[in-house]
Design an enzyme around this catalytic site. Sequence first.
Site, PDB file in Angstrom:
ATOM      1  N   ASP A  93       0.838  -1.209   0.000  1.00 58.77           N
ATOM      2  CA  ASP A  93       0.000   0.000   0.000  1.00 58.77           C
ATOM      3  C   ASP A  93       0.871   1.257   0.000  1.00 58.77           C
ATOM      4  OD1 ASP A  93      -2.319   1.872   1.003  1.00 58.77           O
ATOM      5  OD2 ASP A  93      -3.276  -0.056   0.623  1.00 58.77           O
ATOM      6  N   LYS A  99      -3.985  -1.009  -6.808  1.00 60.35           N
ATOM      7  CA  LYS A  99      -5.042  -0.302  -6.060  1.00 60.35           C
ATOM      8  C   LYS A  99      -4.940   1.161  -6.464  1.00 60.35           C
ATOM      9  CE  LYS A  99      -6.394   0.601  -1.230  1.00 60.35           C
ATOM     10  NZ  LYS A  99      -6.011   0.262   0.161  1.00 60.35           N
ATOM     11  N   ASP A 146      -6.086   4.740  -5.914  1.00 61.99           N
ATOM     12  CA  ASP A 146      -6.727   5.490  -4.836  1.00 61.99           C
ATOM     13  C   ASP A 146      -6.957   6.948  -5.232  1.00 61.99           C
ATOM     14  OD1 ASP A 146      -7.778   5.902  -2.318  1.00 61.99           O
ATOM     15  OD2 ASP A 146      -6.076   5.036  -1.258  1.00 61.99           O
ATOM     16  N   ASN A 185      -7.711  10.343  -2.712  1.00 65.49           N
ATOM     17  CA  ASN A 185      -7.989  10.596  -1.304  1.00 65.49           C
ATOM     18  C   ASN A 185      -8.406  12.004  -0.917  1.00 65.49           C
ATOM     19  OD1 ASN A 185      -7.837   8.112   0.005  1.00 65.49           O
ATOM     20  ND2 ASN A 185      -5.633   8.042  -0.338  1.00 65.49           N
ATOM     21  N   CYS A 241     -10.521   2.786  -5.491  1.00 60.96           N
ATOM     22  CA  CYS A 241     -10.544   3.198  -4.088  1.00 60.96           C
ATOM     23  C   CYS A 241     -10.593   4.717  -4.055  1.00 60.96           C
ATOM     24  CB  CYS A 241      -9.265   2.703  -3.399  1.00 60.96           C
ATOM     25  SG  CYS A 241      -9.159   3.132  -1.656  1.00 60.96           S
ATOM     26  N   SER A 242     -11.315   5.251  -3.095  1.00 60.40           N
ATOM     27  CA  SER A 242     -11.232   6.678  -2.851  1.00 60.40           C
ATOM     28  C   SER A 242     -11.489   6.840  -1.362  1.00 60.40           C
ATOM     29  CB  SER A 242     -12.273   7.436  -3.682  1.00 60.40           C
ATOM     30  OG  SER A 242     -12.234   8.800  -3.331  1.00 60.40           O
ATOM     31  N   GLY A 264     -11.427   4.474   0.700  1.00 61.77           N
ATOM     32  CA  GLY A 264     -12.458   3.439   0.784  1.00 61.77           C
ATOM     33  C   GLY A 264     -13.421   3.632  -0.370  1.00 61.77           C
ATOM     34  N   ASP A 298     -13.018   2.484   4.201  1.00 59.21           N
ATOM     35  CA  ASP A 298     -11.865   2.483   5.106  1.00 59.21           C
ATOM     36  C   ASP A 298     -12.271   1.985   6.485  1.00 59.21           C
ATOM     37  OD1 ASP A 298      -9.863   3.201   3.427  1.00 59.21           O
ATOM     38  OD2 ASP A 298      -9.801   5.314   3.994  1.00 59.21           O
TER      39      ASP A 298
END
EC number: 3.2.1.22
Length: 733
Positions: free
Chosen positions: A367, A477, A479, A481, A527-528, A530, A549
Amino acid sequence: MAILYNEKTKVFTLQTKNSAYQMKVAEHGVLLHTYYGQKIGDGDLSYLIMRADRGFSGNPYEAEKDRTFSLDCLPLEYPCFGIGDYRTDCIQVIHEDGSNSIDFRYKSHELHKGKYSLKGLPSMYWEEGEGETLIIRLEDKTTGVEIKLYYGVLYEKDIITRAAEVINSGRKNIILNRALSLCLDFTNDRLDMVHFYGKHAMEREFERTPLHHGRQSIGSVRGTSSHQHNPFVILCKKETTEDYGDCYGISFLYSGSFLAEAEVDQIDQTRFVMGIQPDTFTWKLGEGERLLLPEAALIYSHEGFTGLTHRYHDAIREHVVRGEWKHKKRPVLINNWEATYFDFDGDKLLAIATDAKELGIEMLVLDDGWFGKRDNDLSGLGDWYVNEKKLKGSLKELSQKVHDMGLKFGLWFEPEMVSEDSSLYRAHPDWAIKIPGRNPNRSRSQLVLDFSRDEVYQAVKDMVFQILDEVELEYIKWDMNRSITNLYSAALPAERQGELSHRYVLNLYRFLEELTARYPHILLEGCSGGGGRFDAGMLYYAPQIWCSDDTDAIERLKIQYGTSFGYPIGTVGSHVSASPNHQTGRRTPWETRGTVAMAGSFGYELDLNKLTAEEKELIRGQVKEYNSYYGLIHEGDYYRLTSPYEDTRVTAWQFVSKDKKEGLFCAVATGLQANPSPLTVKLKGLIPEAIYEVEGKEYAGEMLMLGGILLPASSEEYQACRYPIRLKKETLQ
Ligand code: GLA
């Protein structure tokens, strides 16, 4: 034929196995919406429209003396602003002279075999030879501006898709201030709206509210579909329940800001519109220019929410999700985020990988924190260069070692972002979205890159692709955020600033399209923070999305319950994490965490090195069990047996294979009682007259569905159970 056109009545009837959708070209070329509901023939249903002379609801000029023909009261297929329909509308246009009316009337239509496609946008797809397309062209006679309304019909699956394209066939520039994808008008029924609201770490909570007079809307202005509201909405009758009654799903295949708005009008009719969020949108169309409006997938069910859910699950699994991983078994993964956060090195990752391999886990996901200067969330985003010091070697070497252990390897990226403390930002401060002269809003201490700019997304793409070319990876993954604000692009002229939000999404899709085409073997997980961008648009590129998340098994009961209405279980990223849980501090048993995470694309997110031998044994068992149920969970039918909002003692759900030979019952106790009352849960979806085995005993399907099963009294908080259901005999004899 799924699409019927009656020349005489000028009625279009779109039919699916269980539903029908009807429109009619009425007087003066006005396109009416006359029906959507249970399947019906092509008889003209416009007789149901009440025509009356209503005060303050005017009439188009061509109606002459007919004061009963009013755009303000007719059910319309694509309502326009500024021409006498005062309800919420689909399109608002500013012309060069400053006026803001547009008046779309029927011009022509075409029928095609197969499905239309939308260049650059996600859309449902189906095999050539399957399904049909209708395109209706409407025109504003004064300016020549046109709109094409697209309809895709997949008969067997009850799917009707809608999209549109605005074409400036006129001579002058226009500005679109609002251009939504669809409208649904209902003349008779008072409806409830079910929508899924939330926040970071608590997404897609179920809410059902009766629609009232005036406008009510949900949506996002955050640049993503968002944690706060989801672009999947259900309209249903008052009496509709989980198992019975009429409901209409509207799933918008779009990952940016959106609007879903309903209005009950002066004569108790209901209108629902959905599309790109107008608050953060304008679009200039010069002569000959066109703009595609994203697709929505409509499904009607008269079998309550369960019927709707099953159809959406099949529709998304088969006709949205693409690529190698569509039906291929996804690996059980271990993600190091909640295990280490930023505090890891190459040795630690390999130690986790070693345990993971031992326990039957199939992939290590590395991650956040492996790149640039990134030991916390204050810096480094945008510098997609491997931190070899931290990894104690190159990423290629790490990947090699992980693969040598017999594990797959996955990597986290957050390509759309930049930290101010990064080489990328220092070199290109104008690549971030911010307004000159104003300080930008920070969120998680980061800024958003202006993905609408080709050079920005190309530069990020080059960095990301370089890593993907060098390092053996089976998973990414992706993301995102933070929410987007301070909208301004240094590359757009003033009159096009309103295009930034949508251009951003278009280039995001372009990136994802190139990524999935160039690395087809890579499994992409969206993912953003979660589930802040959990929508059918993203699922066109990423077959699964990190659901939240919040990994607390008990909060996940609600999150996954809400998510299940419109999205198949296989799309839901779901992991077993540590107890006490990092987000809530709650303690839950291993069994419970396992049971909840198994209702998804399963994995672990904790430090395996810290577990006892006994706990490791438990995990080994869970992984085996999940793998044995994989087909059932990912390809079977999902049933919500109780509601975590209404049933305070237990949340239960069930999987049933399509051939009904296998099932899995899952339940989590959410309330303890001294001297407990009996607790039974009724199963669903079995063959009533067949014999099934559950927990070593045999029952007729009808016994399990009408009588139910009696749950054992809980002896500890949040106890869970998983009962496999196996068909023993097809008949009672
Ligand atoms: C987001 C994700 C988490 C994790 C962190 C890393 O919050 O949802 O799963 O990847 O970012 O920073």
